[in-house]
Motif scaffolding. Structure first.
Motif, short mmCIF file in Angstrom:
data_model
loop_
_atom_site.label_atom_id
_atom_site.label_comp_id
_atom_site.label_asym_id
_atom_site.label_seq_id
_atom_site.Cartn_x
_atom_site.Cartn_y
_atom_site.Cartn_z
N GLU A 41 -6.31 3.94 2.09
CA GLU A 41 -6.10 2.49 2.09
C GLU A 41 -4.90 2.12 2.96
O GLU A 41 -4.93 1.13 3.69
CB GLU A 41 -5.89 1.98 0.67
CG GLU A 41 -7.15 1.94 -0.16
CD GLU A 41 -6.90 1.54 -1.61
OE1 GLU A 41 -5.71 1.47 -2.02
OE2 GLU A 41 -7.87 1.30 -2.33
N ARG B 269 0.83 -1.21 0.00
CA ARG B 269 0.00 0.00 0.00
C ARG B 269 0.86 1.26 0.00
O ARG B 269 0.51 2.25 -0.64
CB ARG B 269 -0.92 0.02 1.22
CG ARG B 269 -1.87 -1.12 1.30
CD ARG B 269 -2.92 -1.05 0.24
NE ARG B 269 -3.84 -2.16 0.43
CZ ARG B 269 -4.89 -2.38 -0.29
NH1 ARG B 269 -5.17 -1.55 -1.27
NH2 ARG B 269 -5.65 -3.39 -0.07
N ARG C 66 -5.40 6.05 -2.07
CA ARG C 66 -4.26 5.19 -1.67
C ARG C 66 -3.81 5.52 -0.24
O ARG C 66 -3.42 4.64 0.50
CB ARG C 66 -3.08 5.35 -2.63
CG ARG C 66 -3.38 5.02 -4.06
CD ARG C 66 -3.73 3.56 -4.25
NE ARG C 66 -4.30 3.36 -5.56
CZ ARG C 66 -5.57 3.08 -5.79
NH1 ARG C 66 -6.40 2.94 -4.80
NH2 ARG C 66 -6.03 2.93 -7.01
#
Length: 195
Positions: free
Chosen positions: A125, A44, A122
């Motif tokens: 996340e 990630r 992102r």
């Protein structure tokens, strides 16, 4: 995560302050170790870096660019009317251009905004994976601490039941208590031993 760590610290208020601090440090250490060794978190993080680079690349379309072009070579032909009569001609060229985007109907700005939102996705996340990993580590640490406390309580319970069984056994041998009391004490001792 912070609320869970704070609630775990408030559970041990009867313990000395040093013990609470060391328990908090152990819990933080477990969470940090789980986070630092998680491959999904690393993936990630790399996705976040890639999306940030995509935003920078899209933003680059707004700036001028420099194009350099150099060419060299020979051209052969069959022209015979040339003076002097040479069949090949040298060809050399160089060009330097500096194009600047004037207007593109806000396509680049829209791409930058879209990619910036993708970067935020992102980021969230990454936060989700980090918090989930830390929460799982803290829960596992808390379960281990709780199980150790339960084992200590079970051992202490066994010691107390053994002492009570011994006392009742000596009372039964002296004729002060009944045999039923000893049977019940031995049953409780067996239960404490199985725990």
């Amino acid at each position: 995560l912070a609320a869970l760590l704070a609630s775990a610290g408030s559970l041990g208020q009867t313990a000395p302050a040093a013990a609470v601090l060391s328990a908090d440090d152990a819990m933080r250490g477990a969470a940090q170790k789980a986070i630092s060794g998680n491959p999904e978190l690393t993936a990630r993080l790399n996705a976040l870096r890639a999306s940030a680079s995509a935003v920078d690349a899209a933003r680059g379309g707004l700036y001028p660019r420099v194009d350099v072009e150099v060419a060299a070579g020979w051209t052969e032909d069959r022209i015979t009317t040339r003076n002097p009569d040479v069949q090949s001609l040298p060809r050399n060229s160089a060009a330097l251009t500096l194009p600047q985007l004037l207007w593109d109907a806000n396509v680049i700005r829209s791409d930058v905004a879209r990619l910036d939102h993708d970067r935020l996705v992102r980021w969230f996340e990454l936060l989700d994976v980090a918090e989930t990993t830390a929460l799982e580590a803290v829960r596992a640490h808390h379960d281990v601490v709780r199980q150790r406390a339960l084992v200590a309580l079970a051992e202490e319970n066994y010691v107390h039941h053994r002492y009570a069984s011994t006392q009742i056994g000596s009372r039964v041998r002296a004729g002060i208590s009944r045999g039923v009391d000893l049977e019940q004490a031995n049953a409780r001792l067996a239960l404490a031993e199985s725990n």
